[in-house]
Enzyme design. Structure first.
Site, PDB file in Angstrom:
ATOM      1  N   ASP A  95      40.961  34.205  34.002  1.00  0.00           N
ATOM      2  CA  ASP A  95      41.013  34.586  34.453  1.00  0.00           C
ATOM      3  C   ASP A  95      40.514  36.387  33.568  1.00  0.00           C
ATOM      4  O   ASP A  95      40.076  35.925  32.397  1.00  0.00           O
ATOM      5  CB  ASP A  95      42.528  35.425  34.916  1.00  0.00           C
ATOM      6  CG  ASP A  95      43.065  35.620  33.965  1.00  0.00           C
ATOM      7  OD1 ASP A  95      42.476  35.645  32.913  1.00  0.00           O
ATOM      8  OD2 ASP A  95      44.646  35.861  34.237  1.00  0.00           O
ATOM      9  N   ASP A 116      41.752  39.896  32.460  1.00  0.00           N
ATOM     10  CA  ASP A 116      43.113  40.622  32.265  1.00  0.00           C
ATOM     11  C   ASP A 116      41.679  42.238  31.940  1.00  0.00           C
ATOM     12  O   ASP A 116      41.392  42.333  31.015  1.00  0.00           O
ATOM     13  CB  ASP A 116      43.716  40.460  31.162  1.00  0.00           C
ATOM     14  CG  ASP A 116      43.742  39.263  31.357  1.00  0.00           C
ATOM     15  OD1 ASP A 116      45.034  38.827  32.235  1.00  0.00           O
ATOM     16  OD2 ASP A 116      43.463  38.301  30.773  1.00  0.00           O
ATOM     17  N   ASP A 162      43.314  40.082  36.667  1.00  0.00           N
ATOM     18  CA  ASP A 162      45.363  40.498  36.845  1.00  0.00           C
ATOM     19  C   ASP A 162      45.338  42.487  36.245  1.00  0.00           C
ATOM     20  O   ASP A 162      44.149  42.692  34.863  1.00  0.00           O
ATOM     21  CB  ASP A 162      45.122  40.219  35.624  1.00  0.00           C
ATOM     22  CG  ASP A 162      46.170  38.737  36.479  1.00  0.00           C
ATOM     23  OD1 ASP A 162      46.449  38.759  37.486  1.00  0.00           O
ATOM     24  OD2 ASP A 162      47.051  37.740  35.424  1.00  0.00           O
TER      25      ASP A 162
HETATM   26  N1  DCT Z   1      51.081  37.789  28.638  1.00  0.00           N
HETATM   27  C1  DCT Z   1      52.549  38.884  28.505  1.00  0.00           C
HETATM   28  N2  DCT Z   1      53.316  38.157  29.454  1.00  0.00           N
HETATM   29  C2  DCT Z   1      52.864  36.916  30.223  1.00  0.00           C
HETATM   30  C3  DCT Z   1      51.904  36.489  30.196  1.00  0.00           C
HETATM   31  C4  DCT Z   1      51.188  36.562  29.754  1.00  0.00           C
HETATM   32  O1  DCT Z   1      52.226  39.363  27.797  1.00  0.00           O
HETATM   33  N3  DCT Z   1      54.245  36.694  30.965  1.00  0.00           N
HETATM   34  C5  DCT Z   1      49.730  38.276  27.716  1.00  0.00           C
HETATM   35  C6  DCT Z   1      49.341  37.214  26.534  1.00  0.00           C
HETATM   36  C7  DCT Z   1      48.319  36.793  26.700  1.00  0.00           C
HETATM   37  C8  DCT Z   1      47.626  37.695  28.328  1.00  0.00           C
HETATM   38  O2  DCT Z   1      48.738  38.177  28.663  1.00  0.00           O
HETATM   39  C9  DCT Z   1      46.856  37.572  29.386  1.00  0.00           C
HETATM   40  O3  DCT Z   1      47.513  36.659  30.073  1.00  0.00           O
HETATM   41  P1  DCT Z   1      46.149  35.468  30.053  1.00  0.00           P
HETATM   42  O4  DCT Z   1      45.249  35.682  30.736  1.00  0.00           O
HETATM   43  O5  DCT Z   1      47.193  34.229  30.861  1.00  0.00           O
HETATM   44  O6  DCT Z   1      45.477  34.666  28.959  1.00  0.00           O
HETATM   45  P2  DCT Z   1      44.231  34.985  27.865  1.00  0.00           P
HETATM   46  O7  DCT Z   1      44.889  34.432  26.754  1.00  0.00           O
HETATM   47  O8  DCT Z   1      43.880  36.445  28.585  1.00  0.00           O
HETATM   48  O9  DCT Z   1      43.704  33.120  28.240  1.00  0.00           O
HETATM   49  P3  DCT Z   1      42.325  33.549  29.774  1.00  0.00           P
HETATM   50  O10 DCT Z   1      41.271  33.520  29.106  1.00  0.00           O
HETATM   51  O11 DCT Z   1      42.648  32.013  30.094  1.00  0.00           O
HETATM   52  O12 DCT Z   1      42.541  34.511  30.891  1.00  0.00           O
HETATM   53 MG    MG Z   2      43.799  35.884  30.760  1.00  0.00          MG
END
Ligand code: DCT
Ligand code: MG
Length: 482
Positions: free
Chosen positions: A316, A318, A406
């Protein structure tokens, strides 16, 4: 919403199999499953599963227990719990994470305990002098770039590389191409019955000729379901326990009512289960930045998550959005959503208003989601917006794709904590919080840093301030890929 069938309804074969306990075959191994984090129903499901395969599972933590299995990744709290509940010294037992259990279930015998399975007791609170520490146990004291990784890829991220590669076992290639070529609408899946081949294939372990490239643990059990946006572990497990194994099984089950998020998850599965490229993330950044500035000229948009850590691909994208006017950030987020909707690119939106309350901090629930206003979106990204074009599945002639985005919107004075928390990686964050707690007597989360010794919150306007408060060398975002 998921409705349960009438209790008198005949059990499906899988359910009857599970409830039959088999005579214990592995008498030397006595397993105890820790309910904390796992939950009662999952524990009872796993207990039945293990017993049906001839394992001894103890209901209580007694001297007879040889293998303690937990899903609690917080080693310190688990060990504290074990020390308080075990009749003898828990260090005499194997204290293992759930991977040992799942490995053993797959192998249908207790597998040898390896280091990777162990949940180690945490070190005492006294810090080890840095001179004698070769590699720190804490990821926040190590610099891990994307280059450091032995690429462990799931089928979600590597499909196009795998399909057709002769070094890959045919089952994995077939599974891979299934995921790659999923059409975009589940009605088509119903007709084509894409998933029955997964029924007999609970697990594949395969690797290509390239040693850095492994595809591990492609499970075709309930993890197939958790790959759907909106389907968590509990729902996936419920479906699995009811004998459902494939997406068409779920679609054909009249008693299942998918919620809005799950409907969108299935509807856009083909797109959102495929990785998002850096160019696509940049294009989305431009689109959202335009929305922010159309609403608030001094609004601030910041890329975070895996792309901020320099990853080439993510599941995704962020972003953090905020504004210098304290208290206006939530209105900014709702207006951005309206703007995206007006543009006709909002395919799904789950908006969660802020429940942030500084007076309720510090929080001890570190793994929980933060309290800032946020939204989980699926956006329509058009090909002409993306430099070099879209990441498209073979044979897909559309000029757009759906992408998961997100947005989180903290007040500006919380920005540094949110940025640090949302940049990840999850392992890096976990270790940072563990380090703060055990080595510094401080509580860190996405909202704040609290010093338990001084009994006060420590202010920070940048991530560097937070590292400095923790007495840690600053680690750049691209070195946080633990
Ligand atoms: N995070 C957080 N609390 C959560 C879930 C996630 O603080 N309950 C943080 C940790 C990483 C960040 O948010 C982004 O989450 P992801 O998009 O799931 O991880 P990513 O490292 O961006 O992995 P991807 O590249 O697959 O999106
Ligand atoms: Mg992510």
């Amino acid at each position: 919403m998921l409705r349960w069938p009438h209790p008198k309804k005949r059990l499906r074969p899988e359910e009857t199999t599970l409830s039959r306990s088999k005579k214990a075959v592995f008498e030397d191994v006595h397993i105890f499953l820790v309910e904390r984090k796992m939950g009662r129903s999952r524990r009872s499901f796993l207990t039945q599963l293990a017993r049906s395969k001839g394992f001894v599972v103890e209901d209580v933590l007694s001297d007879a227990v040889t293998h303690v299995v937990s899903e609690d990744s917080e080693a310190s709290s688990l060990w504290a719990w074990l020390k308080g509940h075990s009749p003898s010294d828990p260090s005499k037992m194997h204290v293992l994470d759930i991977s040992w259990f799942t490995d053993s279930m797959k192998e249908r015998r207790p597998v040898a305990v390896e280091t990777k399975h162990l949940i180690q007791d945490v070190l005492p609170e006294v810090s080890t002098p840095p001179s004698v520490v070769a590699v720190s146990q804490y990821a926040c004291q190590r610099r891990t770039t994307t280059e450091n990784h032995n690429k462990t890829l799931t089928v979600r991220n590597c499909s196009s590389n795998l399909a057709g590669n002769p070094a890959v076992p045919p089952e994995a290639a077939a599974l891979t191409s299934l995921f790659t070529n999923l059409p975009n609408h589940f009605e088509t899946w119903k007709a084509d019955l894409y998933f029955p081949c997964l029924k007999d294939a609970d697990l594949f372990r395969c690797s290509s000729a390239d040693p850095s490239f492994h595809v591990l643990w492609i499970t075709a059990s309930y993890q197939v379901f958790t790959s759907v946006f909106g389907v968590g572990l509990k729902t996936a497990e419920k479906w699995y326990r009811r004998g459902l194994r494939t997406f068409p099984d779920v679609m054909a089950e009249p008693s299942i009512r998918l919620n809005r998020m799950q409907q969108s998850g299935f509807l856009h599965y083909g797109d959102i289960s495929r990785h998002v490229s850096k160019a696509e993330a940049q294009a989305l950044g431009n689109i959202i930045d335009e929305a922010v500035h159309a609403i608030a000229p001094n609004g601030i948009l910041t890329l975070t998550g895996g792309f901020r850590r320099g990853k080439e691909f993510g599941h995704d994208v962020d972003f953090i959005v905020t504004t210098p006017e304290q208290g206006q950030e939530e209105g900014l987020l709702t207006n951005i959503i309206k703007h995206l909707k007006h543009q006709g690119i909002l395919l799904f939106c789950d908006y969660q208003p802020s429940s942030f309350d500084l007076s309720k901090l510090p929080s001890h629930r570190f793994e929980a989601m933060d309290h800032f206003a946020k939204c989980f979106l699926i956006l329509k990204l058009e090909g002409h917006e993306v430099e070099g074009g879209l990441c498209r599945a073979e044979g897909d002639s559309r000029d757009w794709r759906a992408v998961r985005v997100d947005l989180v919107s903290p007040p500006l004075d919380r920005f540094a904590f949110t940025l640090l928390g949302w940049t990840g990686s999850r392992q890096f964050e976990r270790d940072l919080r563990r380090f703060a707690r055990l080595e510094r007597r401080m509580l860190l989360d996405n909202h704040a840093l609290f010093d338990k010794t001084k009994n006060e919150f420590l202010a920070a306007t940048t991530e560097k301030d937070i590292f400095a408060h923790l007495g840690l060398e600053y680690i750049e975002p691209w070195q946080r890929n633990a």
